[in-house]
Enzyme design. Structure first.
Site, PDB file in Angstrom:
ATOM      1  N   SER A   1     -51.738 -30.528  20.918  1.00  0.00           N
ATOM      2  CA  SER A   1     -51.833 -30.622  22.379  1.00  0.00           C
ATOM      3  C   SER A   1     -52.635 -31.801  22.889  1.00  0.00           C
ATOM      4  CB  SER A   1     -52.430 -29.323  22.945  1.00  0.00           C
ATOM      5  OG  SER A   1     -51.498 -28.276  22.861  1.00  0.00           O
TER       6      SER A   1
ATOM      7  N   LYS B   1     -50.733 -34.182  25.002  1.00  0.00           N
ATOM      8  CA  LYS B   1     -50.456 -33.925  26.415  1.00  0.00           C
ATOM      9  C   LYS B   1     -51.175 -34.931  27.313  1.00  0.00           C
ATOM     10  CE  LYS B   1     -49.995 -28.942  25.636  1.00  0.00           C
ATOM     11  NZ  LYS B   1     -50.665 -27.629  25.764  1.00  0.00           N
TER      12      LYS B   1
ATOM     13  N   TYR C   1     -40.880 -32.565  23.326  1.00  0.00           N
ATOM     14  CA  TYR C   1     -42.287 -32.217  23.497  1.00  0.00           C
ATOM     15  C   TYR C   1     -42.901 -31.810  22.154  1.00  0.00           C
ATOM     16  CZ  TYR C   1     -46.002 -28.784  24.480  1.00  0.00           C
ATOM     17  OH  TYR C   1     -47.144 -28.039  24.467  1.00  0.00           O
TER      18      TYR C   1
ATOM     19  N   TYR D   1     -58.482 -25.584  27.722  1.00  0.00           N
ATOM     20  CA  TYR D   1     -57.780 -24.327  27.996  1.00  0.00           C
ATOM     21  C   TYR D   1     -58.638 -23.385  28.838  1.00  0.00           C
ATOM     22  CZ  TYR D   1     -54.722 -26.124  24.318  1.00  0.00           C
ATOM     23  OH  TYR D   1     -53.885 -26.904  23.571  1.00  0.00           O
TER      24      TYR D   1
ATOM     25  N   VAL E   1     -54.415 -27.419  18.679  1.00  0.00           N
ATOM     26  CA  VAL E   1     -54.494 -26.349  17.693  1.00  0.00           C
ATOM     27  C   VAL E   1     -54.409 -26.866  16.261  1.00  0.00           C
ATOM     28  CG1 VAL E   1     -53.646 -24.568  19.253  1.00  0.00           C
ATOM     29  CG2 VAL E   1     -52.017 -25.863  17.853  1.00  0.00           C
TER      30      VAL E   1
END
Length: 346
Positions: free
Chosen positions: A84, A87, A208, A260, A278
């Protein structure tokens, strides 16, 4: 061979202390590594997906890259999927492609307080809450081009340029994630159902996922973080990767949304813009100064690295890095020398 710097000695000793740290069942417990604090919600497990890229429980690496391009590392430089953290770089690429106003019109900037894979769409605007949770990242990825190939290539170019080298795809991780993509596909179809995305869900999600399955080392991540810290210019190559507007916006959203549903605690305890993945990586940046990264694959219940979080908490305290505490950040080398002199990590 040159003599080790005080900062490298500090990082070596801190990673040695962290290597024995485990999650604590007591929220205020001090673990037997001279000051590393555990967390009550941390379970420290390594996700099975991480083992595909060779992750081990004893893996721990940290790196610092200044905006002048000076790199200091400690621990392993094992390559692992960026997950992630990608992103943030997709978001920067989308801003430079379309402009900030357009991107914000489709993906909001607000923290969710929800898990990373929550169905986080505003009831009234139908926009994802922010670009650093899955549903927002899927919508952001769809902005990167008109075809899957174009979208993937634009993201890969942004990450390669930020790292200063060509990064490799980890095919095993990508293939495994594609077989377990039901949740992300559901989020993409919800975007389409809400009228928030027109692109095909399957192609957007597969692209993605490919972006998340790119291999990086902790050194790569420190350089990528330093690229953001320097206003979008890679400190090693001098190449402008993002505009200053894009870099500033990425860091702004990282500060409030990058960790998060633990983002609030992170801002209080660490006080730096950050993004986790992760795969066990965390990046953080102190604007105009440096980028920092950690890698340790054990995750807490928020999906953030246990030892990585402990590392950043201690680093922020020792070097006065919290952006809101009113103290000038300390010079890394000088402060590290003082810490070694007083035996902070004997």
């Amino acid at each position: 061979m040159s003599a080790p710097t005080s900062l490298s000695l500090y990082l070596d000793r801190l990673t040695t202390a962290l290597s024995t740290a485990t999650a604590s069942t007591e929220p205020d417990a001090v673990l037997p590594d001279r000051g590393i604090i555990g967390g009550a919600e941390a379970d420290g497990e390594v996700p099975s997906l991480s083992f595909l890229s060779g992750a081990r429980e004893d893996h721990l690496g940290v790196a610092v890259c200044t905006v002048d391009g000076e790199i200091t590392t400690a621990g392993t430089d094992h390559a692992f999927p960026v997950q992630s953290i990608s992103k943030a770089f997709a978001y920067g690429a989308a801003i430079d492609l379309h402009g900030l106003d357009y991107v914000v019109s489709l993906v909001d900037e607000e923290p969710t307080g929800e898990q990373f894979n929550a169905l986080s769409i505003d009831r009234d605007t139908k926009k994802p809450k922010n670009p650093l949770v899955n549903i927002g990242a899927i919508r952001t990825h769809a902005m990167l081009g008109t075809t899957k190939q174009e979208r993937v290539q634009r993201l890969r170019t942004a990450m390669d340029d930020a790292a200063g080298r060509r990064l490799e795809q980890h095919r095993e991780t990508c293939e495994e994630e594609l077989t377990t993509a039901d949740r992300n596909l559901a989020l993409a179809y919800m975007l389409r159902a809400a009228g928030s995305m027109e692109e095909g869900a399957d192609e957007v999600v597969s692209g993605y996922i490919e972006g998340c399955a790119v291999l990086t080392t902790v050194t790569d991540l420190a350089v990528m973080a330093a690229t953001l810290a320097s206003g979008g210019r890679n400190p090693l190559t001098g190449k402008r990767v993002f505009s200053r507007v894009a870099a500033r916006q990425v860091l702004s959203v990282m500060l409030t949304c990058g960790m998060y549903d633990n983002a609030g605690d992170w801002v209080s305890d660490v006080g730096l813009p950050a993004k986790s993945g992760v795969g066990g990586g965390i990046i953080a940046a102190l604007p105009s100064r440096f980028g920092v990264a950690s890698y340790a694959p054990q995750l807490d219940l928020h999906g953030n690295s246990v030892r990585g979080t402990l590392f950043f908490e201690r680093l922020s305290e020792d070097f006065a890095l919290h952006m809101l505490d009113g103290a000038a950040p300390r010079d890394l080398e000088r402060a590290a020398l003082e810490l070694m002199d007083v035996g902070t990590h004997p």
